[in-house]
Write a protein that holds these residues in place. Sequence first.
Motif, PDB file in Angstrom:
ATOM      1  N   LYS A 119       0.878  -1.101   0.264  1.00  0.00           N
ATOM      2  CA  LYS A 119      -0.063  -0.081   0.161  1.00  0.00           C
ATOM      3  C   LYS A 119       1.001   1.392   0.025  1.00  0.00           C
ATOM      4  CE  LYS A 119      -3.796  -2.207   2.474  1.00  0.00           C
ATOM      5  NZ  LYS A 119      -4.704  -2.130   3.739  1.00  0.00           N
ATOM      6  N   PRO A 120       0.493   2.277  -0.700  1.00  0.00           N
ATOM      7  CA  PRO A 120      -1.009   2.392  -1.422  1.00  0.00           C
ATOM      8  C   PRO A 120      -0.686   1.787  -2.786  1.00  0.00           C
ATOM      9  CG  PRO A 120       0.297   4.572  -1.375  1.00  0.00           C
ATOM     10  CD  PRO A 120       1.187   3.645  -0.534  1.00  0.00           C
ATOM     11  N   PHE A 121      -1.619   0.969  -3.282  1.00  0.00           N
ATOM     12  CA  PHE A 121      -1.294   0.245  -4.199  1.00  0.00           C
ATOM     13  C   PHE A 121      -1.475   1.048  -5.781  1.00  0.00           C
ATOM     14  CE2 PHE A 121      -2.507  -3.156  -1.027  1.00  0.00           C
ATOM     15  CZ  PHE A 121      -1.471  -4.178  -1.568  1.00  0.00           C
ATOM     16  N   LEU A 122      -0.839   0.819  -6.720  1.00  0.00           N
ATOM     17  CA  LEU A 122      -1.122   1.514  -8.063  1.00  0.00           C
ATOM     18  C   LEU A 122      -2.600   1.123  -8.503  1.00  0.00           C
ATOM     19  CD1 LEU A 122       0.029   2.951 -10.315  1.00  0.00           C
ATOM     20  CD2 LEU A 122       0.812   0.935 -11.370  1.00  0.00           C
ATOM     21  N   LYS A 123      -3.020  -0.163  -8.330  1.00  0.00           N
ATOM     22  CA  LYS A 123      -4.444  -0.558  -8.686  1.00  0.00           C
ATOM     23  C   LYS A 123      -5.469   0.485  -8.238  1.00  0.00           C
ATOM     24  CE  LYS A 123      -3.807  -5.451  -9.456  1.00  0.00           C
ATOM     25  NZ  LYS A 123      -4.303  -6.823  -9.055  1.00  0.00           N
ATOM     26  N   GLY A 124      -5.244   1.314  -7.210  1.00  0.00           N
ATOM     27  CA  GLY A 124      -6.285   2.112  -6.494  1.00  0.00           C
ATOM     28  C   GLY A 124      -5.828   3.629  -7.064  1.00  0.00           C
ATOM     29  N   TRP A 125      -5.303   3.871  -8.153  1.00  0.00           N
ATOM     30  CA  TRP A 125      -4.823   5.125  -8.447  1.00  0.00           C
ATOM     31  C   TRP A 125      -6.227   6.087  -8.701  1.00  0.00           C
ATOM     32  CZ3 TRP A 125      -6.550   7.555 -13.112  1.00  0.00           C
ATOM     33  CH2 TRP A 125      -7.121   6.531 -14.005  1.00  0.00           C
ATOM     34  N   SER A 126      -7.220   5.707  -9.313  1.00  0.00           N
ATOM     35  CA  SER A 126      -8.256   6.766  -9.499  1.00  0.00           C
ATOM     36  C   SER A 126      -8.927   7.135  -8.328  1.00  0.00           C
ATOM     37  CB  SER A 126      -9.311   5.841 -10.640  1.00  0.00           C
ATOM     38  OG  SER A 126      -9.736   4.554  -9.741  1.00  0.00           O
ATOM     39  N   LYS A 127      -8.755   6.471  -7.203  1.00  0.00           N
ATOM     40  CA  LYS A 127      -9.406   6.869  -6.030  1.00  0.00           C
ATOM     41  C   LYS A 127      -8.582   7.937  -5.169  1.00  0.00           C
ATOM     42  CE  LYS A 127     -11.503   2.505  -5.574  1.00  0.00           C
ATOM     43  NZ  LYS A 127     -11.575   1.182  -4.326  1.00  0.00           N
ATOM     44  N   ARG A 128      -7.352   8.170  -5.887  1.00  0.00           N
ATOM     45  CA  ARG A 128      -6.482   9.296  -5.094  1.00  0.00           C
ATOM     46  C   ARG A 128      -6.341  10.396  -5.862  1.00  0.00           C
ATOM     47  NH1 ARG A 128      -0.700   6.104  -4.279  1.00  0.00           N
ATOM     48  NH2 ARG A 128      -0.540   7.782  -3.077  1.00  0.00           N
ATOM     49  N   THR A 129      -7.085  10.750  -6.873  1.00  0.00           N
ATOM     50  CA  THR A 129      -6.761  11.885  -7.438  1.00  0.00           C
ATOM     51  C   THR A 129      -7.980  12.195  -8.351  1.00  0.00           C
ATOM     52  OG1 THR A 129      -5.585  13.419  -9.010  1.00  0.00           O
ATOM     53  CG2 THR A 129      -5.657  10.883  -9.531  1.00  0.00           C
ATOM     54  N   THR A 130      -8.228  13.541  -8.557  1.00  0.00           N
ATOM     55  CA  THR A 130      -9.341  13.877  -9.562  1.00  0.00           C
ATOM     56  C   THR A 130      -9.056  14.849 -10.903  1.00  0.00           C
ATOM     57  OG1 THR A 130      -9.784  15.967  -8.315  1.00  0.00           O
ATOM     58  CG2 THR A 130     -11.172  13.905  -7.588  1.00  0.00           C
ATOM     59  N   THR A 131      -7.586  15.012 -10.842  1.00  0.00           N
ATOM     60  CA  THR A 131      -7.263  15.574 -12.006  1.00  0.00           C
ATOM     61  C   THR A 131      -7.544  14.874 -13.299  1.00  0.00           C
ATOM     62  OG1 THR A 131      -4.878  14.683 -11.918  1.00  0.00           O
ATOM     63  CG2 THR A 131      -5.389  16.555 -10.567  1.00  0.00           C
ATOM     64  N   LYS A 132      -7.463  15.857 -14.278  1.00  0.00           N
ATOM     65  CA  LYS A 132      -7.929  15.328 -15.787  1.00  0.00           C
ATOM     66  C   LYS A 132      -6.618  14.634 -16.419  1.00  0.00           C
ATOM     67  CE  LYS A 132      -7.768  18.474 -18.974  1.00  0.00           C
ATOM     68  NZ  LYS A 132      -7.927  19.512 -19.903  1.00  0.00           N
ATOM     69  N   ASN A 133      -5.597  14.961 -16.142  1.00  0.00           N
ATOM     70  CA  ASN A 133      -4.300  14.367 -16.704  1.00  0.00           C
ATOM     71  C   ASN A 133      -3.514  13.349 -15.659  1.00  0.00           C
ATOM     72  OD1 ASN A 133      -4.934  15.682 -19.014  1.00  0.00           O
ATOM     73  ND2 ASN A 133      -3.600  17.667 -18.009  1.00  0.00           N
ATOM     74  N   ILE A 134      -3.350  12.221 -16.015  1.00  0.00           N
ATOM     75  CA  ILE A 134      -2.358  11.210 -15.313  1.00  0.00           C
ATOM     76  C   ILE A 134      -1.402  10.703 -15.794  1.00  0.00           C
ATOM     77  CG2 ILE A 134      -2.229   9.439 -13.976  1.00  0.00           C
ATOM     78  CD1 ILE A 134      -4.334  11.217 -12.912  1.00  0.00           C
ATOM     79  N   ILE A 135       0.195  10.906 -15.202  1.00  0.00           N
ATOM     80  CA  ILE A 135       1.267  10.365 -15.848  1.00  0.00           C
ATOM     81  C   ILE A 135       1.788   9.479 -14.697  1.00  0.00           C
ATOM     82  CG2 ILE A 135       3.713  11.085 -16.286  1.00  0.00           C
ATOM     83  CD1 ILE A 135       2.902  13.653 -17.330  1.00  0.00           C
ATOM     84  N   VAL A 136       2.046   8.387 -15.410  1.00  0.00           N
ATOM     85  CA  VAL A 136       2.397   7.100 -14.601  1.00  0.00           C
ATOM     86  C   VAL A 136       3.898   6.867 -14.852  1.00  0.00           C
ATOM     87  CG1 VAL A 136       2.305   4.647 -14.046  1.00  0.00           C
ATOM     88  CG2 VAL A 136       0.225   5.906 -14.625  1.00  0.00           C
ATOM     89  N   LEU A 137       4.741   6.955 -13.795  1.00  0.00           N
ATOM     90  CA  LEU A 137       6.140   6.923 -14.010  1.00  0.00           C
ATOM     91  C   LEU A 137       6.872   6.015 -13.138  1.00  0.00           C
ATOM     92  CD1 LEU A 137       8.851   8.073 -15.007  1.00  0.00           C
ATOM     93  CD2 LEU A 137       8.895   9.745 -13.338  1.00  0.00           C
TER      94      LEU A 137
END
Length: 274
Positions: free
Chosen positions: A180-198
């Motif tokens: 934790k925090p798991f990548l699978k739960g990414w959408s629950k942690r932000t509301t921004t329009k753009n997401i970059i996964v690095l």
Amino acid sequence: MIERLKQTTLIIAGHGSSKSPNQARPARKHAAHIAKKGLFADVKTAFWKEDTRLKDVLEGVLTPEVVIVPNLACSGHINKVVIPREMGLKGELTQTNTQRIHLCKPVGEHEGLPALIAKRLKEVMQERDLAPKDTTVFLVAHGNPNPDRPASHDTTVMMATRIYQHYPLHAILPAFLEEKPFLKGWSKRTTTKNIIVLPFMIAAGTHGARDVPRFIGVEPTEKQSMEMRENAIPAGPFEVEGHHLWIMRAMGSHPTIADFIVDIAEERLSEVPY
């Protein structure tokens, strides 16, 4: 220092993988780049689970000094336990009758890495006209569910903070594949329009190429995967749950990492009198 380097063998050490040859490619490319400069007597690569093996790489190395730079993101189990065990080392300095063998800090702890990541993020965002206030970055590491091995977690959290200091945007959040925090739960942690996964993985291998996209619910095309791997072109945008999402190549493949490896080797030698 120049004469000392000429009598030193540099070994870039890593995990390696019998299932994913891409995992060793960055280390081999960095080794070839450094070797062309002619700074060291010799430059080699060695891996735990791939040839050349850690346990075999010192055979035939006759230089008075050997410097081992782990091509790893953090100073965890592999750096502290596996490499010394496999190579027969006694710690940061191993003295034999004919050699001094130095085990250095890993590449992921080079002080220039946060600024390098921030610079690349800024380039990617400017190329795609992404506003910092509308963009969240997930810095993804492997992690470890074993609480006795917190190195990956702690290093990633610290790295996210340091990147943000160089390039403040909406948020830079740590995320993990196995804790934790798991990548699978990414959408629950932000509301921004753009997401970059690095991926914060010095050698991305299977995790960067397969697991990261799977965990965020996207599937890059063969062309996207190739361009990301070979040319550092982010895959995307993918439309996921109302977000525009991009995946970047792991920073371990960046050409500047070769310079960091040399820096770490030289720093170690300067700390230990000849």
